[in-house]
Scaffold this motif. Structure first.
Motif, PDB file in Angstrom:
ATOM      1  N   TRP A   1       5.773 -42.411  33.738  1.00  0.00           N
ATOM      2  CA  TRP A   1       6.163 -43.724  33.248  1.00  0.00           C
ATOM      3  C   TRP A   1       5.318 -44.832  33.868  1.00  0.00           C
ATOM      4  N   ASP A   2       4.769 -44.561  35.072  1.00  0.00           N
ATOM      5  CA  ASP A   2       3.992 -45.598  35.752  1.00  0.00           C
ATOM      6  C   ASP A   2       2.746 -45.984  34.954  1.00  0.00           C
ATOM      7  N   VAL A   3       2.192 -45.034  34.187  1.00  0.00           N
ATOM      8  CA  VAL A   3       1.034 -45.354  33.350  1.00  0.00           C
ATOM      9  C   VAL A   3       1.452 -46.318  32.238  1.00  0.00           C
ATOM     10  N   TRP A   4       2.619 -46.113  31.683  1.00  0.00           N
ATOM     11  CA  TRP A   4       3.129 -46.977  30.626  1.00  0.00           C
ATOM     12  C   TRP A   4       3.505 -48.366  31.159  1.00  0.00           C
ATOM     13  N   ALA A   5       3.817 -48.453  32.449  1.00  0.00           N
ATOM     14  CA  ALA A   5       4.292 -49.715  33.030  1.00  0.00           C
ATOM     15  C   ALA A   5       3.160 -50.666  33.409  1.00  0.00           C
ATOM     16  N   ARG A   6       1.925 -50.279  33.183  1.00  0.00           N
ATOM     17  CA  ARG A   6       0.802 -51.134  33.566  1.00  0.00           C
ATOM     18  C   ARG A   6       0.771 -52.422  32.746  1.00  0.00           C
ATOM     19  N   ASN A   7       0.081 -53.407  33.312  1.00  0.00           N
ATOM     20  CA  ASN A   7      -0.134 -54.697  32.624  1.00  0.00           C
ATOM     21  C   ASN A   7       1.163 -55.386  32.220  1.00  0.00           C
ATOM     22  N   GLY A   8       2.187 -55.210  33.027  1.00  0.00           N
ATOM     23  CA  GLY A   8       3.438 -55.903  32.743  1.00  0.00           C
ATOM     24  C   GLY A   8       4.320 -55.255  31.704  1.00  0.00           C
ATOM     25  N   ASN A   9       4.068 -53.984  31.364  1.00  0.00           N
ATOM     26  CA  ASN A   9       4.876 -53.282  30.359  1.00  0.00           C
ATOM     27  C   ASN A   9       6.035 -52.526  30.994  1.00  0.00           C
ATOM     28  N   GLU A  10       6.611 -53.082  32.040  1.00  0.00           N
ATOM     29  CA  GLU A  10       7.707 -52.399  32.734  1.00  0.00           C
ATOM     30  C   GLU A  10       8.896 -52.135  31.805  1.00  0.00           C
ATOM     31  N   ARG A  11       9.214 -53.112  30.957  1.00  0.00           N
ATOM     32  CA  ARG A  11      10.355 -52.925  30.063  1.00  0.00           C
ATOM     33  C   ARG A  11      10.093 -51.782  29.081  1.00  0.00           C
ATOM     34  N   GLY A  12       8.867 -51.710  28.541  1.00  0.00           N
ATOM     35  CA  GLY A  12       8.551 -50.617  27.637  1.00  0.00           C
ATOM     36  C   GLY A  12       8.656 -49.276  28.324  1.00  0.00           C
ATOM     37  N   ALA A  13       8.189 -49.201  29.576  1.00  0.00           N
ATOM     38  CA  ALA A  13       8.288 -47.958  30.341  1.00  0.00           C
ATOM     39  C   ALA A  13       9.743 -47.592  30.597  1.00  0.00           C
ATOM     40  N   GLU A  14      10.572 -48.581  30.913  1.00  0.00           N
ATOM     41  CA  GLU A  14      12.000 -48.323  31.121  1.00  0.00           C
ATOM     42  C   GLU A  14      12.650 -47.811  29.836  1.00  0.00           C
ATOM     43  N   ASN A  15      12.275 -48.401  28.705  1.00  0.00           N
ATOM     44  CA  ASN A  15      12.802 -47.927  27.421  1.00  0.00           C
ATOM     45  C   ASN A  15      12.413 -46.474  27.161  1.00  0.00           C
ATOM     46  N   LEU A  16      11.176 -46.146  27.520  1.00  0.00           N
ATOM     47  CA  LEU A  16      10.688 -44.782  27.308  1.00  0.00           C
ATOM     48  C   LEU A  16      11.476 -43.799  28.156  1.00  0.00           C
ATOM     49  N   VAL A  17      11.684 -44.116  29.426  1.00  0.00           N
ATOM     50  CA  VAL A  17      12.445 -43.229  30.316  1.00  0.00           C
ATOM     51  C   VAL A  17      13.880 -43.092  29.814  1.00  0.00           C
ATOM     52  N   ARG A  18      14.471 -44.194  29.362  1.00  0.00           N
ATOM     53  CA  ARG A  18      15.838 -44.163  28.851  1.00  0.00           C
ATOM     54  C   ARG A  18      15.920 -43.311  27.583  1.00  0.00           C
ATOM     55  N   TYR A  19      14.919 -43.441  26.720  1.00  0.00           N
ATOM     56  CA  TYR A  19      14.909 -42.642  25.492  1.00  0.00           C
ATOM     57  C   TYR A  19      14.765 -41.160  25.807  1.00  0.00           C
ATOM     58  N   HIS A  20      13.921 -40.833  26.765  1.00  0.00           N
ATOM     59  CA  HIS A  20      13.783 -39.438  27.163  1.00  0.00           C
ATOM     60  C   HIS A  20      15.121 -38.872  27.632  1.00  0.00           C
ATOM     61  N   ARG A  21      15.840 -39.647  28.452  1.00  0.00           N
ATOM     62  CA  ARG A  21      17.144 -39.175  28.930  1.00  0.00           C
ATOM     63  C   ARG A  21      18.105 -38.987  27.755  1.00  0.00           C
ATOM     64  N   GLU A  22      18.034 -39.880  26.786  1.00  0.00           N
ATOM     65  CA  GLU A  22      18.877 -39.765  25.594  1.00  0.00           C
ATOM     66  C   GLU A  22      18.559 -38.468  24.853  1.00  0.00           C
ATOM     67  N   CYS A  23      17.277 -38.141  24.736  1.00  0.00           N
ATOM     68  CA  CYS A  23      16.892 -36.909  24.041  1.00  0.00           C
ATOM     69  C   CYS A  23      17.324 -35.669  24.814  1.00  0.00           C
ATOM     70  N   VAL A  24      17.249 -35.708  26.136  1.00  0.00           N
ATOM     71  CA  VAL A  24      17.738 -34.586  26.937  1.00  0.00           C
ATOM     72  C   VAL A  24      19.210 -34.338  26.629  1.00  0.00           C
TER      73      VAL A  24
END
Length: 489
Positions: A116-139
């Motif tokens: 997720w840290d790669v996705w969080a670059r350049n201020g995209n922390e919220r997008g990275a958080e959404n991605l991690v949350r979506y992954h947990r939802e899929c699990v």
């Protein structure tokens, strides 16, 4: 909920999605005569999780529930070995012919969430958080995911995002109160009619100024405005004896049209950052996804070798040419098996505690497998020759007037019965010669990107890694001798 069953999966497909086939809207993919069989095959893969739970399920470290192992982030070499067993189980059910079984996109999602840290670059922390949350939802929910990476080909003289005046490639057109509005198309979404959701993530790099096209998100397949346009069906309605693969394994491919689709803000993982868009696929994606892809290829090559061997035996073909062709088939299988084993043996922590395989063997396989598989099909055609076409159907075998004649005139060598010989050669033709066989050859050629491009990437990556000293070590230095006087003058 954890790992789903096949019945739960099929129930989830009846959701009002907009799927088009042969110019008609499909009301229920689980009941359509050209789609239902493949839907049942995917359902069978969900049931496999429970009948082969030791290989296909794992304990979720957060909830403690048994969940689909392909959705878990690998944290050790043991996790990769566990995934390998699941990949192999799944691939064996379809002899590797369904390249987009649900574990494929699952593995990509888990890898992205782990890094997720790669996705969080350049201020995209919220997008990275959404991605991690979506992954947990899929699990927790265990959905079937499809993806669509490629912009439609309009004019190869132009960048993909510029073709058609910039309106064809998927792009953002506006912000909304609830998220973003997107428009355009993506190809080629394999398994789309049978998926619960579509995960849109980066494919080929885009220009630095192409911000509207730098998107990543996930939405349900029944989202308003989402249209699935299927290619011609290659599914056969004939009995499995006649078409053992086309009757069950046509996973479909589709162009996805986003006709002003609203993506909820919590499902947006990237919005307008080409730098991040161009980076995420270069950080472990090959090391991650190629484990699944290569295990599937290994199973498919094993099947091809076993099939070719059985065909030769049924014809009594034991000569130098036949043995050479069979040996070539075995070589492709064995080299793939060895590469997978080497990649897994040298697995390591890629950051954030995410364990992935060594990328180098997969970098070699990625452009090479697309050239091996067409040769595999050619070998099976050479081994079968006209016998691939001289095969009665199940209906003719069941005809009491024809059966004695078939038993006499279609028997094979070494006591091979007519039924067994016909079964082998019908399978071989379905594997290499039917519409499904032709589609699968095209799929193997291009689903990992073109071989030419990936060979170039392999060379550039190898040079970047360095360590190439053998040439200097092996060549003697130029002798230190004084220059001749006449040469100096």
């Amino acid at each position: 909920m954890g790992a789903r069953t096949g019945q739960q999966y099929l129930a989830g497909l009846r959701d009002g999605r907009e799927v088009w086939l042969n110019g008609e809207r499909v009301e229920d993919v689980t009941a359509h005569p050209e789609l239902a069989a493949a839907a049942r095959t995917v359902a069978d893969l969900y049931d496999l999780q429970h009948t082969a739970a030791a290989d296909c399920l794992a304990r979720d470290p957060e909830s403690g529930q048994p969940v689909n192992v392909s959705l878990l982030i690998p944290r050790s070499r043991a996790d990769l070995e566990h995934r390998h067993r699941a990949f192999e189980r799944i691939a064996r059910r379809t002899v590797g012919l369904m390249g987009r079984s649900p574990d494929y996109v699952n593995v990509t999602l888990a890898g992205f969430a782990g890094r997720w840290d790669v996705w969080a670059r350049n201020g995209n922390e919220r997008g990275a958080e959404n991605l991690v949350r979506y992954h947990r939802e899929c699990v927790r929910r265990d959905p079937c995911l499809t993806h669509a990476l490629i912009h439609p080909t309009v004019d190869k003289a132009l960048p993909d995002v510029a073709a058609g005046g910039g309106t064809v490639a998927l792009h953002k057109v506006a912000d909304t109160d609830k998220g973003i509005l997107v428009r355009g198309a993506r190809a080629l979404a394999t398994l789309a009619p049978f998926a619960d959701e579509i995960f849109v993530y980066p494919g080929q790099p885009i220009p630095k100024d192409a911000k509207p096209y730098a998107l990543a998100f996930a939405i349900p397949m029944n989202t308003p405005g989402l249209k699935v346009l299927c290619r011609d069906s290659f599914a056969s309605r004939r009995p499995p004896f006649d078409h053992p693969f086309a009757s069950r394994f046509d996973e479909q491919d589709a162009v996805i049209i986003f006709d002003d689709v609203e993506v909820p803000a919590e499902r947006v993982f990237l919005d307008g950052d080409p730098e991040v868009y161009n980076t995420v696929m270069a950080t472990g994606w090959v090391a991650n996804i190629m484990q699944q892809a290569s295990v599937r290829a290994q199973v498919k090559l094993q099947f091809a070798y076993e099939l070719g061997t059985a065909m030769a035996r049924a014809l009594g073909a034991d000569n130098e040419t036949t043995r050479e062709l069979l040996g070539e088939l075995w070589t492709y299988y064995e080299l793939t098996r060895a590469a997978v084993r080497a990649a897994e043996a040298d697995a390591r922590d890629w950051g954030n505690g995410v364990w992935l395989c060594d990328e180098r063997p997969f970098r070699a396989l990625r452009p090479t497998l697309p050239r091996w598989f067409p040769r595999v099909n050619e070998i099976l055609k050479l081994l079968g020759a006209h016998n691939l076409l001289a095969t009665p159907s199940a209906a003719e075998l069941a005809n009491p007037a024809l059966r004695p004649l078939i038993d006499q005139y279609y028997q094979g060598a070494g006591g091979t019965s007519a039924v067994e010989r016909i079964r082998l050669f019908r399978a071989a033709w379905d594997f290499v010669g039917t519409g499904l066989g032709g589609r699968n050859e095209l799929y193997e050629r291009f689903y990992l990107a073109s071989a030419a491009r990936t060979y170039q990437i392999a060379h550039l990556m190898a040079q970047r890694e360095g360590g190439w000293t053998l040439l200097d070590e092996a060549l003697p230095p130029f002798p230190d001798v004084p220059a001749r006087e006449d040469a100096a003058s």
